[in-house]
Design an enzyme around this catalytic site. Sequence first.
Site, mmCIF file in Angstrom:
data_model
loop_
_atom_site.group_PDB
_atom_site.id
_atom_site.type_symbol
_atom_site.label_atom_id
_atom_site.label_comp_id
_atom_site.label_asym_id
_atom_site.label_seq_id
_atom_site.Cartn_x
_atom_site.Cartn_y
_atom_site.Cartn_z
ATOM 1 N N GLU A 105 -36.842 97.134 3.907
ATOM 2 C CA GLU A 105 -36.080 98.797 3.562
ATOM 3 C C GLU A 105 -35.058 99.094 3.778
ATOM 4 O O GLU A 105 -34.100 98.794 4.876
ATOM 5 C CB GLU A 105 -37.300 99.775 4.341
ATOM 6 C CG GLU A 105 -36.965 99.274 5.686
ATOM 7 C CD GLU A 105 -38.131 100.132 7.128
ATOM 8 O OE1 GLU A 105 -39.327 99.790 6.121
ATOM 9 O OE2 GLU A 105 -38.035 100.764 7.707
ATOM 10 N N CYS A 126 -28.267 102.856 4.652
ATOM 11 C CA CYS A 126 -28.490 102.121 6.117
ATOM 12 C C CYS A 126 -29.477 101.364 5.148
ATOM 13 O O CYS A 126 -30.419 101.376 5.030
ATOM 14 C CB CYS A 126 -30.012 102.873 7.048
ATOM 15 S SG CYS A 126 -30.099 101.490 8.419
ATOM 16 N N CYS A 133 -37.419 90.380 11.892
ATOM 17 C CA CYS A 133 -35.774 89.837 12.896
ATOM 18 C C CYS A 133 -36.549 89.370 13.714
ATOM 19 O O CYS A 133 -37.917 89.136 14.449
ATOM 20 C CB CYS A 133 -35.464 91.396 13.197
ATOM 21 S SG CYS A 133 -34.220 90.445 14.611
ATOM 22 N N CYS A 137 -36.828 92.602 20.322
ATOM 23 C CA CYS A 137 -35.988 93.767 21.520
ATOM 24 C C CYS A 137 -38.018 94.631 20.981
ATOM 25 O O CYS A 137 -38.627 94.695 20.296
ATOM 26 C CB CYS A 137 -35.481 94.710 20.157
ATOM 27 S SG CYS A 137 -33.452 94.228 20.296
ATOM 28 N N CYS A 140 -38.976 97.879 18.891
ATOM 29 C CA CYS A 140 -38.555 97.839 17.661
ATOM 30 C C CYS A 140 -39.316 97.300 16.847
ATOM 31 O O CYS A 140 -39.838 96.435 17.087
ATOM 32 C CB CYS A 140 -37.284 96.862 17.754
ATOM 33 S SG CYS A 140 -36.426 97.168 16.014
ATOM 34 N N GLY A 197 -33.622 93.661 10.753
ATOM 35 C CA GLY A 197 -32.889 92.449 11.003
ATOM 36 C C GLY A 197 -31.758 92.885 11.383
ATOM 37 O O GLY A 197 -30.768 93.287 12.152
ATOM 38 N N GLU A 198 -31.279 91.815 12.599
ATOM 39 C CA GLU A 198 -29.918 91.145 13.002
ATOM 40 C C GLU A 198 -29.002 90.144 11.862
ATOM 41 O O GLU A 198 -29.033 89.834 11.811
ATOM 42 C CB GLU A 198 -29.868 90.566 14.201
ATOM 43 C CG GLU A 198 -28.875 89.449 15.160
ATOM 44 C CD GLU A 198 -28.079 91.162 15.459
ATOM 45 O OE1 GLU A 198 -28.414 92.124 15.976
ATOM 46 O OE2 GLU A 198 -26.667 90.860 14.994
ATOM 47 N N HIS A 254 -28.120 100.265 24.758
ATOM 48 C CA HIS A 254 -29.546 99.820 25.094
ATOM 49 C C HIS A 254 -29.986 100.304 27.071
ATOM 50 O O HIS A 254 -30.984 100.713 27.789
ATOM 51 C CB HIS A 254 -30.619 100.138 24.799
ATOM 52 C CG HIS A 254 -31.498 99.812 22.690
ATOM 53 N ND1 HIS A 254 -29.782 100.802 22.166
ATOM 54 C CD2 HIS A 254 -31.560 99.263 22.088
ATOM 55 C CE1 HIS A 254 -30.324 100.650 20.852
ATOM 56 N NE2 HIS A 254 -30.869 99.596 20.591
ATOM 57 N N CYS A 371 -35.995 101.350 11.711
ATOM 58 C CA CYS A 371 -35.933 99.878 12.048
ATOM 59 C C CYS A 371 -37.234 99.330 11.628
ATOM 60 O O CYS A 371 -38.041 99.410 12.568
ATOM 61 C CB CYS A 371 -34.913 100.153 13.470
ATOM 62 S SG CYS A 371 -34.482 97.845 13.301
HETATM 63 N N1 SAH Z 1 -30.277 93.943 14.718
HETATM 64 C C1 SAH Z 1 -29.453 95.285 14.286
HETATM 65 C C2 SAH Z 1 -29.272 96.313 13.362
HETATM 66 C C3 SAH Z 1 -30.807 96.577 12.757
HETATM 67 S S1 SAH Z 1 -31.395 98.039 14.673
HETATM 68 C C4 SAH Z 1 -29.591 96.382 16.470
HETATM 69 O O1 SAH Z 1 -30.260 95.882 16.650
HETATM 70 O O2 SAH Z 1 -27.912 96.375 16.244
HETATM 71 C C5 SAH Z 1 -30.376 99.621 13.659
HETATM 72 C C6 SAH Z 1 -30.612 100.214 15.276
HETATM 73 O O3 SAH Z 1 -31.587 100.875 15.775
HETATM 74 C C7 SAH Z 1 -30.748 99.591 17.259
HETATM 75 O O4 SAH Z 1 -29.586 100.013 17.131
HETATM 76 C C8 SAH Z 1 -31.376 99.145 17.421
HETATM 77 O O5 SAH Z 1 -31.719 99.489 18.196
HETATM 78 C C9 SAH Z 1 -32.684 100.608 16.682
HETATM 79 N N2 SAH Z 1 -34.013 101.117 17.004
HETATM 80 C C10 SAH Z 1 -35.194 99.917 16.583
HETATM 81 N N3 SAH Z 1 -36.246 100.638 17.527
HETATM 82 C C11 SAH Z 1 -35.808 101.879 16.886
HETATM 83 C C12 SAH Z 1 -36.734 103.119 17.185
HETATM 84 N N4 SAH Z 1 -38.022 103.012 17.339
HETATM 85 N N5 SAH Z 1 -36.317 104.767 17.475
HETATM 86 C C13 SAH Z 1 -34.956 104.260 17.584
HETATM 87 N N6 SAH Z 1 -33.938 103.605 17.762
HETATM 88 C C14 SAH Z 1 -34.202 102.102 17.179
HETATM 89 FE FE1 SF4 Z 2 -34.484 94.009 17.721
HETATM 90 FE FE2 SF4 Z 2 -31.825 95.592 15.984
HETATM 91 FE FE3 SF4 Z 2 -33.855 92.589 15.483
HETATM 92 FE FE4 SF4 Z 2 -35.290 95.077 16.026
HETATM 93 S S1 SF4 Z 2 -33.883 94.847 14.096
HETATM 94 S S2 SF4 Z 2 -35.712 93.538 17.309
HETATM 95 S S3 SF4 Z 2 -33.679 96.109 17.324
HETATM 96 S S4 SF4 Z 2 -32.173 93.006 16.613
#
Ligand code: SAH
Ligand code: SF4
Length: 396
Positions: A105, A126, A133, A137, A140, A197-198, A254, A371
């Site tokens: 997405e 975005c 991923c 986390c 997420c 994704g990361e 976080h 995300c």
């Molecule tokens: N993997 C990378 C980029 C993708 S996630 C990273 O983790 O930075 C992008 C951002 O969205 C990250 O800061 C992540 O922690 C946040 N995110 C993920 N799930 C979320 C949610 N449910 N509510 C708010 N932010 C969220």
């Molecule tokens: Fe964590 Fe970013 Fe991967 Fe979501 S997309 S699991 S926030 S590393």
Amino acid sequence: MTDTTEAPHPQKPADSGDIRDETRTTLAQQFADWKEPDYRVDQLLEWLYARRVDSWAAMSNLPSRLRSLLAGRWSLGSLELVRKQGSRDSTQKFLWRLHDGSMVESVLIPANPALYGEAADRHTLCVSTQVGCAYGCRFCASGLDGWKRNLAPWEIAGQILGIERWHAREAMAGGESPNHRPHGTRLVNNLVIMGMGEPLANYDHLMRALRTLNAPWGMGIGARKITISTSGLAPRIRQLAEEPEQFRLAISLHGATDAVRDQIMPVNRKFPLAQLTEACLHYLERKGKMSTLEYILLDGVNDSPAEVKPLADLARRLHAKVNLIPYNAVEGLPWKRPEESRCKRFADALSHTGVTCTLRLEKGHDIDAACGQLRLKTERPSATEPLARPTSETTP
Ligand code: SAH
Ligand code: SF4
């Protein structure tokens, strides 16, 4: 006389990729091998990145002989838009199906003068860099089904092309004719690499995509307008610090202590805060620029007054500003967004320490819902809301 336009398409090499994985230099080499003049490369690039066509046939000023050669050498894929949510003036989410059936997405966020200070027709996009991923986390949606694969460079850049193409079609349907936007007036002028994704775990493809997006022969989006978000891959942050471009860096923090990060981000066990901090300091030293710390507020996890001081100390050390983002609840996961008053108290306490911070209350959950949540809803419809939506909000 031999008419090469009649020649059958040469056999496409088995490993031939998409033409948008190439740079101007590699294309020019191939054109030189074919004895094609160099100006043809620029014509081709104009079709790919200014006019954003997705068929060889559309490249009407290239001789059909050359189009045959191109079609024999590379593919020219496009992402299939399977679903869109949101209205024109608000945050819009796009769900794409890739050639192997995977879904990713992108989220288009209209310029909000309060957030970005830009003219109203400008947008931040975005984009995703992986299918799923691997970092898992706990809060997420993207990591819920694990990692499936890396996106190719063209699949990353293709999200911008796809959205600009979609926008041009919409505009034409509405009576405008903006099929060809000069570089300076692109729909998307800010990129955040914060989708599924990361990004730094798909480093090489990400860099190739960003170079195309950044290049004058590509999409001409300034490196300073591109923010890469990472959950904290310390060695890759150091690697990024050595790249010539001034990409912006956002750290998904976080938690400002290992105790909190260990609880919600498994990556912290591999690269604990001390290591992450050193990598960020290195980035700061090389680039001379502060990064942003993203801090989701999770009820009862990281939002107590005791968390303010370690966060402020870290932000000051890194010369970073802090984006506080009230958590966007994911169905099936136990985490909650704190009450608005609790978010405000946390933000006020942090501001009092002198650290620059923003708290995204209005539209916040929209903006940060990138995300993996739309994919989750589509692939696991029974787990969440039904797929049927008002047609004005759904494409097709
Ligand atoms: N993997 C990378 C980029 C993708 S996630 C990273 O983790 O930075 C992008 C951002 O969205 C990250 O800061 C992540 O922690 C946040 N995110 C993920 N799930 C979320 C949610 N449910 N509510 C708010 N932010 C969220
Ligand atoms: Fe964590 Fe970013 Fe991967 Fe979501 S997309 S699991 S926030 S590393």
